[in-house]
Design an enzyme around this catalytic site. Sequence first.
Site, PDB file in Angstrom:
ATOM      1  N   LYS A   1      64.405  49.411  95.319  1.00  0.00           N
ATOM      2  CA  LYS A   1      62.705  48.906  95.842  1.00  0.00           C
ATOM      3  C   LYS A   1      61.733  49.595  94.456  1.00  0.00           C
ATOM      4  O   LYS A   1      61.870  51.117  94.429  1.00  0.00           O
ATOM      5  CB  LYS A   1      62.030  50.014  96.676  1.00  0.00           C
ATOM      6  CG  LYS A   1      63.185  48.995  98.215  1.00  0.00           C
ATOM      7  CD  LYS A   1      63.230  50.212  99.346  1.00  0.00           C
ATOM      8  CE  LYS A   1      63.343  48.995 100.557  1.00  0.00           C
ATOM      9  NZ  LYS A   1      63.164  50.117 101.796  1.00  0.00           N
TER      10      LYS A   1
ATOM     11  N   GLY B   1      69.175  61.147  94.724  1.00  0.00           N
ATOM     12  CA  GLY B   1      69.947  60.816  95.425  1.00  0.00           C
ATOM     13  C   GLY B   1      71.795  60.251  94.890  1.00  0.00           C
ATOM     14  O   GLY B   1      72.721  59.989  94.349  1.00  0.00           O
TER      15      GLY B   1
ATOM     16  N   ARG C   1      75.463  70.610  96.578  1.00  0.00           N
ATOM     17  CA  ARG C   1      73.802  71.710  97.429  1.00  0.00           C
ATOM     18  C   ARG C   1      73.860  73.035  97.503  1.00  0.00           C
ATOM     19  O   ARG C   1      73.436  74.049  97.522  1.00  0.00           O
ATOM     20  CB  ARG C   1      72.593  70.495  98.385  1.00  0.00           C
ATOM     21  CG  ARG C   1      72.258  69.250  97.899  1.00  0.00           C
ATOM     22  CD  ARG C   1      71.815  68.350  98.965  1.00  0.00           C
ATOM     23  NE  ARG C   1      70.919  67.630  98.215  1.00  0.00           N
ATOM     24  CZ  ARG C   1      70.286  66.813  98.861  1.00  0.00           C
ATOM     25  NH1 ARG C   1      70.427  66.229 100.199  1.00  0.00           N
ATOM     26  NH2 ARG C   1      69.859  65.769  98.230  1.00  0.00           N
TER      27      ARG C   1
HETATM   28  P1  ADP Z   1      68.407  57.287  93.860  1.00  0.00           P
HETATM   29  O1  ADP Z   1      68.697  57.505  95.041  1.00  0.00           O
HETATM   30  O2  ADP Z   1      68.896  57.169  93.194  1.00  0.00           O
HETATM   31  O3  ADP Z   1      66.348  57.207  93.554  1.00  0.00           O
HETATM   32  P2  ADP Z   1      68.136  54.326  95.144  1.00  0.00           P
HETATM   33  O4  ADP Z   1      68.155  54.606  96.538  1.00  0.00           O
HETATM   34  O5  ADP Z   1      66.608  53.883  94.685  1.00  0.00           O
HETATM   35  O6  ADP Z   1      68.373  55.656  94.527  1.00  0.00           O
HETATM   36  O7  ADP Z   1      68.862  52.951  95.211  1.00  0.00           O
HETATM   37  C1  ADP Z   1      69.967  53.704  94.817  1.00  0.00           C
HETATM   38  C2  ADP Z   1      70.810  51.762  95.772  1.00  0.00           C
HETATM   39  O8  ADP Z   1      70.249  50.244  95.337  1.00  0.00           O
HETATM   40  C3  ADP Z   1      72.242  52.359  95.538  1.00  0.00           C
HETATM   41  O9  ADP Z   1      72.939  51.497  96.793  1.00  0.00           O
HETATM   42  C4  ADP Z   1      72.314  50.831  94.695  1.00  0.00           C
HETATM   43  O10 ADP Z   1      74.136  49.713  95.155  1.00  0.00           O
HETATM   44  C5  ADP Z   1      71.304  49.746  95.134  1.00  0.00           C
HETATM   45  N1  ADP Z   1      71.350  48.852  94.063  1.00  0.00           N
HETATM   46  C6  ADP Z   1      71.096  49.183  92.648  1.00  0.00           C
HETATM   47  N2  ADP Z   1      71.681  47.525  91.569  1.00  0.00           N
HETATM   48  C7  ADP Z   1      71.437  47.115  92.488  1.00  0.00           C
HETATM   49  C8  ADP Z   1      71.182  45.416  92.921  1.00  0.00           C
HETATM   50  N3  ADP Z   1      71.416  44.720  91.551  1.00  0.00           N
HETATM   51  N4  ADP Z   1      72.005  44.620  93.858  1.00  0.00           N
HETATM   52  C9  ADP Z   1      71.772  45.395  94.706  1.00  0.00           C
HETATM   53  N5  ADP Z   1      71.964  46.326  95.277  1.00  0.00           N
HETATM   54  C10 ADP Z   1      71.387  47.275  93.925  1.00  0.00           C
HETATM   55 MG    MG Z   2      68.838  56.488  97.415  1.00  0.00          MG
END
Ligand code: ADP
Ligand code: MG
Length: 418
Positions: free
Chosen positions: A213, A366, A52
């Site tokens: 989520k 992120g 960043r």
């Molecule tokens: P981003 O930051 O890219 O938007 P999120 O914060 O929504 O992504 O989600 C990332 C998290 O989701 C990671 O820590 C990952 O371990 C978790 N995750 C993804 N798939 C699973 C799963 N099937 N079971 C448990 N955790 C998961």
């Molecule tokens: Mg995240």
Amino acid sequence: MSEGGGLAARGEFAKASVRDAEVGGRRVLARVDFNVPLADADGGRRVVDDTRIRAALPTVELLGDRGAALVLVSHLGRPKGGPDPALSMAPVAARLGELTGADVRLAPAVVGEEVEREAAALAEGDVLLLENSRFEPGETKNDPELAAALARLADIYVNDAFGAAHRAHATTEGVTHHLPSYAGLLLEREVRALTAVRDDPQRPLCVVLGGAKVTDKIGVIERFLAGAEQILIGGAMCFSFFRAQGHGTGGSLVEEEGVALAREVLERAEESDCELVLPTDLVLGRAFDAATEVEHLDGVDVPDGWMGLDVGPRTVERYGAAIGSAGTVFWNGPMGAFELEPFAAGTRGVAEAVAAAPGFTVVGGGDSAAALAEFGLADRVDWLSTGGGASLELMEGRKLPGVEALMDRAEVEATGRK
Ligand code: ADP
Ligand code: MG
């Protein structure tokens, strides 16, 4: 990269650019996103990932080259209600100094008499980094007094903190009521690239969504049900969909609140021209642990005693094919628990497909950005957004307060205000 760069530069952007500001000999307050991970190492606190900071360098260097005296401000982490030495900007000042070769001074606070004295003493090319903006409780409340105190430090304001642009805080919004306010180079490129995907994509548009989520991503899903050719779903979020369809989810992470939303999305997808695609196979574990027992499931009914922790190889192949034949790809959210090696293959497979895709590729979020960097593929996409929440809100079609508050280019051209 060149073709993508051209496309990235194509999106709409109506705000006044720092390129057009007259900054020589003037003090410029630049809001940057230096919210970087820190760790204790080698006897002190250090920046672990300076992505960043490097992303803000084009604006920092442009201002320096044009003879501005620079006052930089950012938030860092979530200090609780006041100064916290563990979240001081000191390690960031050190890293910025190394990257720019400039002598970066750290202010003793965010605002106040002492800071005003230091800002007033700045000469052309000098750089003063303010302390963590969240040391001031007024920052997140968008307190008008804090905004006025910030404005006393400079003549011009530049916002280059795209990652914080979805928040109306004193350093992103309040301060614009006091100073002529311009967009930084990074913020402009972010808005252009993401807006191009949202409003004017090369077809077909393939949107890949994963992560924890459904509730985080529902706005983006709804938006693209009416604008994308395909939405590919992965991550823990798919279990809300599987629960809504009546499948067994075992011990998988299921967001209960997301199940009703998923049901609505499935119904809407039936009537829309957008194809909503769910995984057809999974990788299961007994627990969220790299040393757990691992099994491939050809199907999506997760038995009790198991949790779905990644999408399976058949799903990766199908998603990869869709990504490879898309004109535009937008990816947000990992396909599985990629931090654990036995469950990283789905996210790696999608990352590799996005990196190899001939279409215009944009990645936001992120954890997705971290995954891409970990796989060494960060420079193989057309645009890797520095904003998680901000990129999602822009994709949903929401206005970002930190962008809206900047001067319109047309207004500046009409009034000659600089
Ligand atoms: P981003 O930051 O890219 O938007 P999120 O914060 O929504 O992504 O989600 C990332 C998290 O989701 C990671 O820590 C990952 O371990 C978790 N995750 C993804 N798939 C699973 C799963 N099937 N079971 C448990 N955790 C998961
Ligand atoms: Mg995240």
